[in-house]
Design an enzyme around this catalytic site. Structure first.
Site, PDB file in Angstrom:
ATOM      1  N   ASP A 167       0.696  -1.108  -0.135  1.00 66.73           N
ATOM      2  CA  ASP A 167       0.052   0.023   0.166  1.00 66.73           C
ATOM      3  C   ASP A 167       0.794   1.220  -0.135  1.00 66.73           C
ATOM      4  O   ASP A 167       0.683   2.183   0.665  1.00 66.73           O
ATOM      5  CB  ASP A 167      -1.042   0.107   1.160  1.00 66.73           C
ATOM      6  CG  ASP A 167      -2.015   1.000   1.173  1.00 66.73           C
ATOM      7  OD1 ASP A 167      -2.316   1.529  -0.058  1.00 66.73           O
ATOM      8  OD2 ASP A 167      -2.578   1.651   2.042  1.00 66.73           O
ATOM      9  N   LEU A 168       1.764   1.348  -0.887  1.00 72.50           N
ATOM     10  CA  LEU A 168       2.674   2.520  -0.908  1.00 72.50           C
ATOM     11  C   LEU A 168       2.155   3.624  -1.505  1.00 72.50           C
ATOM     12  O   LEU A 168       1.611   3.660  -2.782  1.00 72.50           O
ATOM     13  CB  LEU A 168       4.212   2.055  -1.706  1.00 72.50           C
ATOM     14  CG  LEU A 168       5.041   3.087  -1.646  1.00 72.50           C
ATOM     15  CD1 LEU A 168       5.631   3.281  -0.183  1.00 72.50           C
ATOM     16  CD2 LEU A 168       6.321   2.569  -2.669  1.00 72.50           C
TER      17      LEU A 168
END
Length: 229
Positions: A167-168
């Protein structure tokens, strides 16, 4: 990390950062409130409480589900073993990244509370001092080419450590007042071999820039993307 069991709780902690006698209460916001040691909070999927430990400021987070399923079962997870629990896995990843030289919050303690076939989870980690997320900074001003390169370099260090940040986005990349770049929020992330998955991290980050740009919320142009490399 040391491990203790207290009633239906399992806790892993760094005894150099938090004393064992504090563990019975350390994951309860009310305890820190009573001590007058809550120094702030942030809203995400739930509330992250910032607390004053003897050694550093910490960020206390209770794990909550997102999406439609999260409306039905807010904070319970099926128990399939201590090593598979969300908080323990994030604690281990943070420790691994820290030892690999990646700028991530110092892991302090993690807890699971078992209830039959399910558990709930909490994590206490370092509050990165004097830092703001990338989204907040870009709302106010543009970043320099060198700042973008530092961001890209920190992501490359994470990839060398073979950690997949699933979930960058621009909300979990921080820059502190010394221009140091930090990466946070490793819930549901994992260690992974090979290289094929790394491109997906970059693509997710770019979508995050584009999404905020489409809202007119940030000072960013697509050409800025190239400065990461």
């Amino acid at each position: 990390m040391k491990k203790v069991k207290l009633d239906n709780q399992v806790i892993w902690f760094d005894e150099s950062l938090i004393p064992e006698e504090q563990l019975n209460y350390a994951f309860e916001p009310a305890y820190w409130q009573e001590q007058g040691k809550i120094v702030g909070s942030a809203m995400g999927r739930g509330i992250t409480w910032f607390v004053e430990l003897d050694t550093m400021q910490g960020a206390l987070r209770h794990y909550r589900r997102g999406g439609l399923f999260g409306k039905l079962i807010e904070d319970s997870y099926v128990f399939i073993g201590e090593s598979k629990s969300r908080s323990f896995q994030e604690l281990v990843l943070l420790d691994r990244l820290k030892k690999s030289g990646v700028n991530v919050p110092t892991p302090i303690a993690a807890r699971i509370v078992k209830q039959g076939l399910t558990y709930s989870a909490d994590l206490l980690s370092e509050k990165v001092p004097h830092a703001q997320d990338l989204a907040s900074l870009l709302r106010r001003h543009r970043l320099s080419e060198s700042a973008y390169y530092k961001i890209g370099n920190e992501i490359r260090k994470m990839h060398v450590a073979q950690v997949n940040h699933t979930d960058l986005n621009i909300h979990n990349i921080l820059i502190d007042d010394q221009s140091k770049v930090w990466i946070i929020d490793f819930d549901k992330c994992n260690s992974q071999s090979g290289d094929a998955w790394k491109q997906a991290n970059w693509e997710r980050l770019k979508r995050s820039f584009l999404k905020e740009k489409a809202k007119g919320a940030i000072n960013w142009d697509e050409s800025d993307w190239d400065y990461l490399f």
